[in-house]
Write an enzyme that holds these catalytic residues in place. Sequence first.
Site, short mmCIF file in Angstrom:
data_model
loop_
_atom_site.label_atom_id
_atom_site.label_comp_id
_atom_site.label_asym_id
_atom_site.label_seq_id
_atom_site.Cartn_x
_atom_site.Cartn_y
_atom_site.Cartn_z
N ASP A 84 -9.49 -18.07 7.52
CA ASP A 84 -9.71 -17.39 8.81
C ASP A 84 -9.51 -18.33 9.99
O ASP A 84 -10.40 -18.49 10.85
CB ASP A 84 -11.09 -16.73 8.84
CG ASP A 84 -11.09 -15.37 8.15
OD1 ASP A 84 -12.06 -14.61 8.30
OD2 ASP A 84 -10.10 -15.07 7.44
N ASN A 113 -9.22 -13.99 4.50
CA ASN A 113 -8.75 -12.61 4.56
C ASN A 113 -7.94 -12.33 5.83
O ASN A 113 -7.19 -11.33 5.88
CB ASN A 113 -9.90 -11.60 4.39
CG ASN A 113 -10.92 -11.68 5.51
OD1 ASN A 113 -11.40 -12.75 5.85
ND2 ASN A 113 -11.26 -10.54 6.08
N HIS A 114 -8.03 -13.22 6.82
CA HIS A 114 -7.21 -13.03 8.02
C HIS A 114 -5.88 -13.75 7.96
O HIS A 114 -5.08 -13.64 8.88
CB HIS A 114 -8.00 -13.43 9.28
CG HIS A 114 -8.93 -12.35 9.74
ND1 HIS A 114 -8.60 -11.45 10.74
CD2 HIS A 114 -10.16 -12.00 9.32
CE1 HIS A 114 -9.60 -10.61 10.92
NE2 HIS A 114 -10.57 -10.91 10.07
N ASP A 131 6.62 8.80 29.12
CA ASP A 131 7.92 8.15 29.07
C ASP A 131 8.47 8.18 30.49
O ASP A 131 9.26 9.02 30.87
CB ASP A 131 8.82 8.93 28.10
CG ASP A 131 10.28 8.46 28.15
OD1 ASP A 131 10.52 7.34 28.66
OD2 ASP A 131 11.14 9.22 27.71
N ASP A 143 7.81 -0.69 14.03
CA ASP A 143 8.66 -1.35 15.01
C ASP A 143 9.24 -2.60 14.37
O ASP A 143 8.84 -3.71 14.68
CB ASP A 143 7.81 -1.69 16.24
CG ASP A 143 8.61 -2.44 17.29
OD1 ASP A 143 7.98 -3.16 18.08
OD2 ASP A 143 9.85 -2.33 17.29
#
Lengths: 162, 644
Positions: free
Chosen positions: B198, B230-231, B616, B576
Amino acid sequence: MADDRDREEAVVAEFHKKIKEAFEVFDHDSNNTVDVREIGTIMRSLGCCPSEGELHDLIAEVEDEEPTGYIRFEKFLPVMTEILLERRYRPVPEDVLLHAFEVLDSAKRGFLTKEELIKYMTEEGEPFSQEEMEEMLSAAIDPDSNSIHYRDYITMMVIDEH
Amino acid sequence: PDLYHSSTKPRDAGTGAIVIIQKWYRGYSSRLKARQLRALSIFQSIEYADEQCQLQLSTLFSFMLENYTDICQADSELVHRFLLSQQHLRERQNFEELIGVSQSYTGPQLNFPLTFIDIDYVLQHFMKNQILHARYVTEVLFEMKKMLMRKPNFNRIKSHGRDITICGDLHGNLTDLFLIFHKNGIPSHNNLYIFNGDFVDRGKNSMEVLMTLFVSFLTCPDYVHLNRGNHEDSMMNLRYGFTKEILHKYKIYGAQILKTLEEVYTWLPIGTIIDNEILVVHGGISESTDLNLLQRIDRHKMSSVLIPPVEIRDQATKSKENKTGESATTPERSKANASSSDHLSKHEWEQVVDILWSDPRTKNGCYPNTCRGGGCYFGPDITAKILSKHCLKLLIRSHECKPEGYDICHNGKVVTIFSASNYYKEDSNRGAYIRLYAGTVPQFYQFQTTSETCLKPLCERCVYSKKNSEHWVLKERIISQKTDLTHAFQLQDHGKSGKLSQGQWALCMESVLGLQLPWRTLRPHLVNTDNDGNVDYLSSFQDVHIKKPVQEVQSTVIETLYKYRSNLEFLFNIIDSDQSGLISIEEFCETWKIFSSHYGVPSDDAQIEELVKKMDFNKDGSIDFNEFLKAFYVVHKHDTLKPD
């Protein structure tokens, strides 16, 4: 009559829940006991302001016959409930606190120097430990003048609490 | 003159005054301490609830896999992008050539192999609030991958009379790392270090912390040992801030840095064993923890806690085939597939998750860690069993924030060490590190980076501390569940008086928010109470509201989007794939449909589509989703500043 009894029961029930919540914060092992050294903190977190002497007596009341260093919730709850119902050990009003500082500040400067405060708090009354003194200083002291402007300090503590 | 008593006042008044002040102060300081501890547990409850939410997204991925062939063409492409984020990593040489270093860069220019001077250069540079150039970041990451690949799953250290320092979670707190190096010295052959996971997320200098640790490791890879936490997981980074930090600081180079980082994470060892006696892992253990198995697995195949293991997918395919009446994949074939695939088997995957996510508890036994949604809770009996099975004496782990920075439990067999001070907010907790001296008991060193508030004049202090307090954060949570809460309150309010008893109020809060908190103690900070002690339950919503980016949309739609914004942000980031920050309106709406149908979130798809179209602004069919999500925030009546 019955209404009054109901209301008192409701009040007591709410006190029980509040006391449980305060107790649980310090019940690190989740087994309904807390270290005896935390009892003062728990009582004070519920809004009481006992002196060290009064606290000493209270601890004797909630301890087991054979003191284990731990206080059980079952013993703590009734004693604490009584205290809350009787409104014992209420904190003094703000103006009394202010007056106390003014008594110490006999020259009426509006502040106490760091050395003065240390002397008063660690040598008189129910003396502070070094840790308590350092803690108080870290929040109360104005770093520029090395003194405690007690009026501002009290205001800050009061706002902080609410 | 006598300092204690003026000549005009009797002695008693002086002592009496002192006792008044002492009594008051002790009361105030106790209330503050209790409040701090409560605040910590509130922040922790919210943090774990969020983690649980995050881990539940893995069931979303499984769901999408299961229904892969059912989803229409447009969606399947989306699903494809969700699940297969393995882009081909560009060759190192090609990449380095692409990043030029301009003349104006005054920071360290690293030449490999690194030496101690490089650690110093990097530290000096970071102390000036500068960042390391993208070129060197990339080189460091490539070198890290190269070096880490040689390491076994567990670092094995023999102390040979040398001191070893163990640090816990740092979470991007660079000041804490500086403090530790300053007090405890930088790593060297006589000053061994273990960093127990972490390193990143939540703090604002995750990149600098990571680079400092990596540069230290590359300088002396036998004296600095890094355990995966865990990170150290690119999916977690998407939610908890590191991805954002990288994209913000490194812009066009961010995407490639992220891809390389993802690989480096998978090569981090999962633990360290000292002198065959002490096990150091980030989270903990479970009753089935098998160190022999863990030493054999291919740790590189553990990409993220959110990518479900193979057997779950095979089962999903099997059930699909059964439904259509075709021949099912036999279990034997599934297992064979598992070993030859790019992924760990379910059992191996669970073993690793347990190591990275578990928490010790006082209760005996081993049961699922329901708060976080991953790993287990393990009791003292489990610790005793696993330690003796592997002839170990002590387990050192991190993963949980502790008020004093460390904690000892399970009869001294489990130590928690946490090195990020002020983790939740200023003054929330101390940090600590352990120094194992040869031949004596471990020593704990605590620290806390200075409260900025102490340096401010008194009049400015209280205002500063209100924002981001535990009550602030709770209020935001409350407003995001306004509809559900109001519904629950009204169900209880038979007389339609707008009021409930304190007990009823507390019950509703707990059941709707799903947080076990001391509601009665919190009540005065969250809601108004009348003289009879009854709660005006709608008053919680009075001084907070969610900003409406577009006026014509219903409040419930706004509330829903606000409530799920973290999940949405996470999902958008995944689809993305070129990290442009933009997705099309169709992609947005499809993602929302998949998400809301899976979680059973009631939503007005038409209203959402309309909202998105309205936002938008340049009408080019795509939206910047970070900007979009930022537009939903809670406005606190008494705060005139926008949130960060």
